[in-house]
Motif scaffolding. Sequence first.
Motif, PDB file in Angstrom:
ATOM      1  N   GLU A 124      25.930 -29.377  65.243  1.00 47.34           N
ATOM      2  CA  GLU A 124      27.075 -30.267  65.060  1.00 47.34           C
ATOM      3  C   GLU A 124      26.598 -31.661  64.698  1.00 47.34           C
ATOM      4  OE1 GLU A 124      31.044 -31.942  67.373  1.00 47.34           O
ATOM      5  OE2 GLU A 124      29.886 -30.302  68.253  1.00 47.34           O
ATOM      6  N   GLY A 125      27.051 -32.138  63.534  1.00 49.75           N
ATOM      7  CA  GLY A 125      26.721 -33.476  63.078  1.00 49.75           C
ATOM      8  C   GLY A 125      27.919 -34.384  63.202  1.00 49.75           C
ATOM      9  N   THR A 126      27.661 -35.623  63.646  1.00 44.57           N
ATOM     10  CA  THR A 126      28.714 -36.613  63.821  1.00 44.57           C
ATOM     11  C   THR A 126      28.289 -37.931  63.183  1.00 44.57           C
ATOM     12  OG1 THR A 126      29.254 -35.598  65.942  1.00 44.57           O
ATOM     13  CG2 THR A 126      30.162 -37.782  65.541  1.00 44.57           C
ATOM     14  N   LEU A 127      29.176 -38.493  62.394  1.00 38.47           N
ATOM     15  CA  LEU A 127      28.935 -39.794  61.768  1.00 38.47           C
ATOM     16  C   LEU A 127      28.947 -40.873  62.834  1.00 38.47           C
ATOM     17  CD1 LEU A 127      28.715 -41.284  58.975  1.00 38.47           C
ATOM     18  CD2 LEU A 127      31.189 -41.614  59.163  1.00 38.47           C
ATOM     19  N   LEU A 128      27.932 -41.718  62.832  1.00 40.91           N
ATOM     20  CA  LEU A 128      27.876 -42.841  63.762  1.00 40.91           C
ATOM     21  C   LEU A 128      28.381 -44.118  63.118  1.00 40.91           C
ATOM     22  CD1 LEU A 128      24.359 -42.209  65.324  1.00 40.91           C
ATOM     23  CD2 LEU A 128      26.583 -41.740  66.367  1.00 40.91           C
ATOM     24  N   SER A 129      28.018 -44.309  61.837  1.00 38.87           N
ATOM     25  CA  SER A 129      28.359 -45.541  61.141  1.00 38.87           C
ATOM     26  C   SER A 129      28.284 -45.309  59.643  1.00 38.87           C
ATOM     27  CB  SER A 129      27.371 -46.650  61.547  1.00 38.87           C
ATOM     28  OG  SER A 129      27.558 -47.799  60.760  1.00 38.87           O
ATOM     29  N   ARG A 130      29.240 -45.900  58.892  1.00 30.60           N
ATOM     30  CA  ARG A 130      29.166 -45.846  57.432  1.00 30.60           C
ATOM     31  C   ARG A 130      29.550 -47.201  56.888  1.00 30.60           C
ATOM     32  NH1 ARG A 130      32.031 -45.638  52.832  1.00 30.60           N
ATOM     33  NH2 ARG A 130      34.049 -45.491  53.834  1.00 30.60           N
ATOM     34  N   GLY A 131      28.643 -47.748  56.091  1.00 31.63           N
ATOM     35  CA  GLY A 131      28.903 -48.988  55.389  1.00 31.63           C
ATOM     36  C   GLY A 131      28.992 -48.716  53.900  1.00 31.63           C
ATOM     37  N   ARG A 132      28.911 -49.774  53.113  1.00 26.14           N
ATOM     38  CA  ARG A 132      28.986 -49.626  51.659  1.00 26.14           C
ATOM     39  C   ARG A 132      27.743 -48.967  51.089  1.00 26.14           C
ATOM     40  NH1 ARG A 132      27.458 -52.615  47.500  1.00 26.14           N
ATOM     41  NH2 ARG A 132      26.713 -54.321  48.769  1.00 26.14           N
ATOM     42  N   ARG A 133      26.570 -49.245  51.665  1.00 30.79           N
ATOM     43  CA  ARG A 133      25.302 -48.752  51.121  1.00 30.79           C
ATOM     44  C   ARG A 133      24.538 -47.808  52.035  1.00 30.79           C
ATOM     45  NH1 ARG A 133      23.521 -49.086  46.442  1.00 30.79           N
ATOM     46  NH2 ARG A 133      21.503 -49.878  46.989  1.00 30.79           N
ATOM     47  N   GLY A 134      24.964 -47.679  53.272  1.00 31.32           N
ATOM     48  CA  GLY A 134      24.217 -46.823  54.195  1.00 31.32           C
ATOM     49  C   GLY A 134      25.097 -46.181  55.242  1.00 31.32           C
ATOM     50  N   ALA A 135      24.560 -45.119  55.838  1.00 26.89           N
ATOM     51  CA  ALA A 135      25.274 -44.420  56.898  1.00 26.89           C
ATOM     52  C   ALA A 135      24.260 -43.881  57.901  1.00 26.89           C
ATOM     53  CB  ALA A 135      26.103 -43.270  56.323  1.00 26.89           C
ATOM     54  N   ALA A 136      24.726 -43.682  59.114  1.00 24.33           N
ATOM     55  CA  ALA A 136      23.905 -43.089  60.171  1.00 24.33           C
ATOM     56  C   ALA A 136      24.707 -41.975  60.834  1.00 24.33           C
ATOM     57  CB  ALA A 136      23.511 -44.142  61.205  1.00 24.33           C
ATOM     58  N   ALA A 137      23.997 -40.920  61.234  1.00 22.32           N
ATOM     59  CA  ALA A 137      24.641 -39.792  61.904  1.00 22.32           C
ATOM     60  C   ALA A 137      23.697 -39.223  62.951  1.00 22.32           C
ATOM     61  CB  ALA A 137      25.025 -38.707  60.892  1.00 22.32           C
ATOM     62  N   GLU A 138      24.270 -38.443  63.854  1.00 21.06           N
ATOM     63  CA  GLU A 138      23.470 -37.740  64.851  1.00 21.06           C
ATOM     64  C   GLU A 138      23.833 -36.264  64.814  1.00 21.06           C
ATOM     65  OE1 GLU A 138      24.355 -39.358  68.708  1.00 21.06           O
ATOM     66  OE2 GLU A 138      26.429 -38.672  68.671  1.00 21.06           O
ATOM     67  N   GLY A 139      22.915 -35.439  65.293  1.00 22.44           N
ATOM     68  CA  GLY A 139      23.155 -34.009  65.330  1.00 22.44           C
ATOM     69  C   GLY A 139      22.676 -33.411  66.639  1.00 22.44           C
TER      70      GLY A 139
END
Length: 161
Positions: A124-139
């Motif tokens: 299961e992957g979950t988005l932590l943060s999304r900006g205009r140029r980058g994103a972070a997720a955890e699994g």
Amino acid sequence: MTASQPPDVSTVIVSPELLASMTGLEYLQKMQRGELPGMPIAKTLGLELAEVEQGRAVFVSTPVFEHYNAIGTVHAGYTATLLDSCMACAVLSALPKGTGFTTMEFKVSLLRPVTKETGIVRAEGTLLSRGRRGAAAEGRLTDANGKLLAHATTTCLIFEF
């Protein structure tokens, strides 16, 4: 194949133009329904996109002997691929039309061995943060009882097509 038959979706890759014409969530939902081709590696690893919504994606798979390494457990690459896939699709599910992404880095922590006796696993992957140029997720990779087998984080670069 005749001109009137659609291509076998298990043998094609979606073009960047087609991908750019829909949101990431629309693309993943069409892939899940079999209207668009899935990831070719999914066949090798027995991956199935089980759930997808904005900022979240879940893959399931059952480890088999063919996924083993030389020491009698499932290869860490199997675990890493499941986690990379769920995290990347969580990011993709949050992207608007005309944007794509690529993984810049990911880190996996293996907590328990995985074997064919483990049975079905859930990534299961979950988005932590999304900006205009980058994103972070955890699994999180868990077994059928919810026991945590491995976890991961990723950073992705977002770009316009």
